[in-house]
Design a protein around this motif. Structure first.
Motif, mmCIF file in Angstrom:
data_model
loop_
_atom_site.group_PDB
_atom_site.id
_atom_site.type_symbol
_atom_site.label_atom_id
_atom_site.label_comp_id
_atom_site.label_asym_id
_atom_site.label_seq_id
_atom_site.Cartn_x
_atom_site.Cartn_y
_atom_site.Cartn_z
ATOM 1 N N PHE A 1 -19.395 79.296 -46.029
ATOM 2 C CA PHE A 1 -18.627 80.533 -45.879
ATOM 3 C C PHE A 1 -19.205 81.299 -44.704
ATOM 4 C CE2 PHE A 1 -18.200 85.114 -46.598
ATOM 5 C CZ PHE A 1 -16.833 85.235 -46.738
ATOM 6 N N ILE A 2 -18.344 81.727 -43.772
ATOM 7 C CA ILE A 2 -18.809 82.474 -42.609
ATOM 8 C C ILE A 2 -17.880 83.658 -42.366
ATOM 9 C CG2 ILE A 2 -17.554 80.965 -41.003
ATOM 10 C CD1 ILE A 2 -19.852 81.465 -38.989
ATOM 11 N N LYS A 3 -18.478 84.791 -41.982
ATOM 12 C CA LYS A 3 -17.688 86.007 -41.796
ATOM 13 C C LYS A 3 -18.384 86.933 -40.804
ATOM 14 C CE LYS A 3 -15.927 90.005 -44.387
ATOM 15 N NZ LYS A 3 -15.876 90.661 -45.728
ATOM 16 N N THR B 1 -14.798 78.147 -45.671
ATOM 17 C CA THR B 1 -14.006 79.376 -45.640
ATOM 18 C C THR B 1 -14.454 80.229 -44.460
ATOM 19 O OG1 THR B 1 -13.807 79.340 -48.052
ATOM 20 C CG2 THR B 1 -13.289 81.411 -46.942
ATOM 21 N N ASN C 1 -27.561 78.900 -51.434
ATOM 22 C CA ASN C 1 -27.646 78.906 -52.895
ATOM 23 C C ASN C 1 -27.608 77.469 -53.402
ATOM 24 O OD1 ASN C 1 -27.675 81.753 -53.582
ATOM 25 N ND2 ASN C 1 -25.611 81.817 -52.760
ATOM 26 N N THR D 1 -32.440 80.371 -54.252
ATOM 27 C CA THR D 1 -31.755 81.045 -53.156
ATOM 28 C C THR D 1 -32.718 81.238 -51.999
ATOM 29 O OG1 THR D 1 -30.285 82.239 -54.666
ATOM 30 C CG2 THR D 1 -30.513 83.117 -52.442
ATOM 31 N N ASN E 1 -20.642 73.631 -49.626
ATOM 32 C CA ASN E 1 -19.643 74.597 -49.176
ATOM 33 C C ASN E 1 -20.219 75.489 -48.075
ATOM 34 O OD1 ASN E 1 -17.852 73.682 -51.237
ATOM 35 N ND2 ASN E 1 -18.906 74.987 -52.711
ATOM 36 N N ILE F 1 -23.421 85.447 -42.508
ATOM 37 C CA ILE F 1 -22.861 86.745 -42.138
ATOM 38 C C ILE F 1 -23.343 87.044 -40.725
ATOM 39 C CG2 ILE F 1 -22.670 89.179 -42.709
ATOM 40 C CD1 ILE F 1 -21.433 87.294 -44.780
ATOM 41 N N THR G 1 -23.930 80.525 -46.828
ATOM 42 C CA THR G 1 -23.200 81.713 -46.391
ATOM 43 C C THR G 1 -23.821 82.242 -45.106
ATOM 44 O OG1 THR G 1 -22.626 82.324 -48.662
ATOM 45 C CG2 THR G 1 -22.503 84.059 -47.001
ATOM 46 N N THR H 1 -32.826 83.036 -48.295
ATOM 47 C CA THR H 1 -32.152 83.964 -47.400
ATOM 48 C C THR H 1 -33.026 84.204 -46.178
ATOM 49 O OG1 THR H 1 -30.970 85.073 -49.197
ATOM 50 C CG2 THR H 1 -31.181 86.275 -47.119
ATOM 51 N N THR I 1 -27.748 82.485 -46.050
ATOM 52 C CA THR I 1 -28.181 82.336 -47.439
ATOM 53 C C THR I 1 -27.757 80.973 -47.959
ATOM 54 O OG1 THR I 1 -27.950 84.716 -47.818
ATOM 55 C CG2 THR I 1 -28.068 83.306 -49.765
ATOM 56 N N ASN J 1 -24.265 76.104 -51.500
ATOM 57 C CA ASN J 1 -23.355 77.066 -50.884
ATOM 58 C C ASN J 1 -24.096 77.760 -49.757
ATOM 59 O OD1 ASN J 1 -20.934 77.042 -52.835
ATOM 60 N ND2 ASN J 1 -22.644 77.389 -54.212
#
Length: 272
Positions: A89-91, A175, A104, A65, A87, A156, A154, A67, A102, A152
């Motif tokens: 993912f964003i938010k 996502t 993974n 990982t 993959n 944020i 991510t 970060t 991050t 993966n």
């Protein structure tokens, strides 16, 4: 009597002298033993130091990982390198002024373990994945993920209005949750696209093979252009079976914001 007394006294002196000699003979042996024990400790300590060189983010289960954080005060656009495989993912999140990224890696290969690299260019954050030892791992399709391991990514990000967000992966799902951006590009060659609570003036979402889902609380604000080469369209309750091409061949709504949603094979669904 006196002779007996002197004989006993002489015997006692002789025994005392022998004890002192035995004590002196034992002392060097104990000191040598102590030196040997100290020396024996060092190889073990050196071994522990060598083990500590391994990245602390790498687990014994074969996962790693990365970060990283970046101050988002001057960031107005976000891009994921177009050669990324995995993959995304964003938010948006409240009460933060940093972007946290991050990566993974579920199937790590110690020799070619991908690492996360963040850079900025003209108020744009660029997130890319590189292979250690490769000068430009993203210059070809295999360099960014030579073993096609499961990655993966991510992101944020702080809650604010962005100018442009570009999320592209060669293979993987994307996502998106709670984004506010003027324009957004979201593409995958093979995978699903899932977008919820996205506020944008212009959205371009494409999948070579996969489903596309778009959830919005303000459907009246959009004009939706949708198409699927093999599948169906479900647009705000209207179902259209088996459209002819993966280019937009159906339009619904008349809002000022445009959302283009197309897939080569899969479902396109817009819902409230």
């Amino acid at each position: 009597m006196k002779k007996l007394f002197f004989a006993l006294f002489a015997t006692m002196l002789l025994l005392s002298a022998c004890d002192k000699e035995n004590t002196n003979d034992d002392s060097p042996v104990q000191n040598d033993s102590s030196v040997q024990n100290d020396t024996a400790v060092h190889p073990s300590q050196d071994s522990n130091q060598d083990n500590a060189v391994n990245p602390p983010t790498t687990s014994s289960a074969g996962r790693s990982t990365y970060t990283k954080e970046l101050n988002a005060a001057d960031i107005h656009s976000i891009e994921v390198s177009q050669h990324y495989i995995g993959n995304i993912f964003i938010k948006m999140e409240q009460n933060t002024d940093h972007i946290t990224a991050t990566l993974n890696n579920e199937e790590i290969n110690a020799e070619t373990a991908p690492e996360l690299v963040l850079s900025t260019n003209s108020q744009t954050l660029i997130a890319e994945v590189r292979v250690p030892g490769d000068i430009d791992a993203n210059s070809n399709h295999t360099g960014a993920n030579p073993n096609h391991v499961k990655l993966n990514l991510t992101l944020i990000i702080p809650e604010k209005a962005y100018e442009h967000i570009s999320l592209i992966t060669q293979s993987g799902n994307i996502t998106v949750e709670r984004l506010n951006t003027k324009t957004m590009e979201i593409k995958t060659d093979a995978g699903n696209l899932d977008m919820k609570q996205v506020s944008t003036s212009q959205l371009n979402a494409e999948s070579g093979a996969g489903d596309i889902f778009f959830q919005t609380d303000t459907p009246e604000a959009f004009t939706f252009l949708a198409g699927t080469g093999s599948g169906k369209l479900e647009l705000l309750g209207e179902v259209i079976e088996q459209t002819a091409s993966s280019e937009p061949d159906h339009t619904i709504g008349s809002g000022a914001n445009e959302a283009r949603l197309v897939t080569g094979a899969g479902i396109v669904r817009v819902y409230q």
